[in-house]
Write a protein that holds these residues in place. Structure first.
Motif, PDB file in Angstrom:
ATOM      1  N   SER A  26     -20.469 -40.214 -11.039  1.00 25.55           N
ATOM      2  CA  SER A  26     -21.288 -40.455  -9.133  1.00 25.55           C
ATOM      3  C   SER A  26     -21.953 -39.284  -8.943  1.00 25.55           C
ATOM      4  O   SER A  26     -22.479 -38.907  -8.214  1.00 25.55           O
ATOM      5  N   SER A  27     -21.515 -38.486 -10.152  1.00 23.54           N
ATOM      6  CA  SER A  27     -22.390 -36.820 -10.143  1.00 23.54           C
ATOM      7  C   SER A  27     -21.635 -36.013  -9.257  1.00 23.54           C
ATOM      8  O   SER A  27     -22.386 -35.242  -8.634  1.00 23.54           O
ATOM      9  N   ASN A  28     -20.587 -36.688  -8.670  1.00 20.20           N
ATOM     10  CA  ASN A  28     -20.007 -35.852  -7.457  1.00 20.20           C
ATOM     11  C   ASN A  28     -19.097 -34.258  -7.999  1.00 20.20           C
ATOM     12  O   ASN A  28     -18.680 -34.224  -9.219  1.00 20.20           O
ATOM     13  N   SER A  29     -19.554 -32.862  -7.991  1.00 20.03           N
ATOM     14  CA  SER A  29     -18.675 -32.350  -7.941  1.00 20.03           C
ATOM     15  C   SER A  29     -17.583 -31.450  -7.821  1.00 20.03           C
ATOM     16  O   SER A  29     -16.816 -31.360  -8.116  1.00 20.03           O
ATOM     17  N   THR A  30     -17.538 -31.618  -6.591  1.00 14.87           N
ATOM     18  CA  THR A  30     -15.808 -32.122  -5.789  1.00 14.87           C
ATOM     19  C   THR A  30     -15.334 -33.528  -5.984  1.00 14.87           C
ATOM     20  O   THR A  30     -15.892 -34.363  -5.356  1.00 14.87           O
ATOM     21  N   PHE A  31     -14.765 -34.324  -6.469  1.00 19.77           N
ATOM     22  CA  PHE A  31     -13.782 -35.143  -6.308  1.00 19.77           C
ATOM     23  C   PHE A  31     -12.233 -34.650  -7.073  1.00 19.77           C
ATOM     24  O   PHE A  31     -11.620 -33.553  -7.449  1.00 19.77           O
ATOM     25  N   ALA A  32     -11.041 -35.993  -6.371  1.00 21.70           N
ATOM     26  CA  ALA A  32     -10.352 -36.234  -7.413  1.00 21.70           C
ATOM     27  C   ALA A  32     -10.485 -36.667  -8.385  1.00 21.70           C
ATOM     28  O   ALA A  32     -10.618 -37.747  -8.213  1.00 21.70           O
ATOM     29  N   GLY A  33      -9.584 -36.243 -10.282  1.00 15.42           N
ATOM     30  CA  GLY A  33      -9.577 -36.324 -10.908  1.00 15.42           C
ATOM     31  C   GLY A  33      -8.463 -37.566 -11.133  1.00 15.42           C
ATOM     32  O   GLY A  33      -7.688 -37.730 -10.097  1.00 15.42           O
ATOM     33  N   ASP A  34      -8.536 -38.427 -12.155  1.00 14.42           N
ATOM     34  CA  ASP A  34      -7.094 -39.073 -12.050  1.00 14.42           C
ATOM     35  C   ASP A  34      -6.398 -39.437 -12.827  1.00 14.42           C
ATOM     36  O   ASP A  34      -5.381 -39.580 -13.085  1.00 14.42           O
ATOM     37  N   GLY A  35      -6.465 -37.813 -13.810  1.00 12.34           N
ATOM     38  CA  GLY A  35      -5.279 -36.855 -14.062  1.00 12.34           C
ATOM     39  C   GLY A  35      -5.262 -37.458 -16.197  1.00 12.34           C
ATOM     40  O   GLY A  35      -4.598 -36.669 -16.005  1.00 12.34           O
TER      41      GLY A  35
END
Length: 186
Positions: A147-156
């Motif tokens: 979604s083009s977010n630079s801050t997010f929680a990755g799924d690992g």
């Protein structure tokens, strides 16, 4: 089938570790060196996976730049679960560009000239060009979510593949100049 000459001006890659991204300052990334085949056909590209922390997932090179000087930063990138990266000049007045690695397009630009060039096997060379306003400029690579977010929680486990990080003091990127611990001039 016919030989050709590559004629380019002299240039220096100011990134001291262009392939060994573990030597660069990174935040919230798991780094898998030499785990994928790079555009040069060898197993020397890096797969990076954003951590599950809700944060920016970035590389920061340790470089010194001059004020009021044109620089071009570039990196080869390939989608591997995540499809977008951002090249950003990381100063208070810095510009950036966002790239779509699935469609080979530039999503947005802000204060920079951006370019994306297709290479075989779904690799793209992404670059930004900007004139520096101070010596505090840093050219960072940030993994973004879809979604083009630079801050997010990755799924690992989803990531991107990166190779050939380059910073040059000129208005365009030249052919790749590998480095391993110091700047190199071609």
């Amino acid at each position: 089938t016919k030989p050709s000459l590559l004629l380019e001006p002299q240039s220096t890659n100011l990134i001291t570790y262009s392939q060994d991204l573990s030597q660069l300052t990174n935040s919230n990334l798991t780094i898998n060196l030499n785990s994928v085949i790079s555009p040069d056909g060898t197993m020397n590209a890096t797969r990076v996976v954003p951590t599950t922390n809700s944060a920016q997932h970035r590389f920061t090179p340790n470089t010194t730049v001059s004020t009021s000087t044109v620089y071009t930063a570039s990196i080869f990138a390939k989608a591997d679960g995540y499809n977008r990266i951002r090249l950003v000049e990381n100063a208070t007045t810095g510009g950036d560009a966002r790239f779509d690695l699935q469609n080979g397009t530039i999503l947005t630009t802000n204060g920079v000239t951006a370019k994306i060039e297709a290479f075989p096997n779904d690799w793209y060379r992404c670059s930004i060009t900007e004139t520096t306003a101070s010596t505090s400029f840093r050219f960072d690579v940030i993994v973004m979510d879809d979604s083009s977010n630079s801050t997010f929680a990755g799924d690992g486990y989803s990531g991107v593949q990166l190779w050939g990080y380059q910073l040059e003091e000129q208005s365009y990127c030249t052919s790749y100049i590998p480095t391993n611990g110091s700047t190199q001039t071609r």
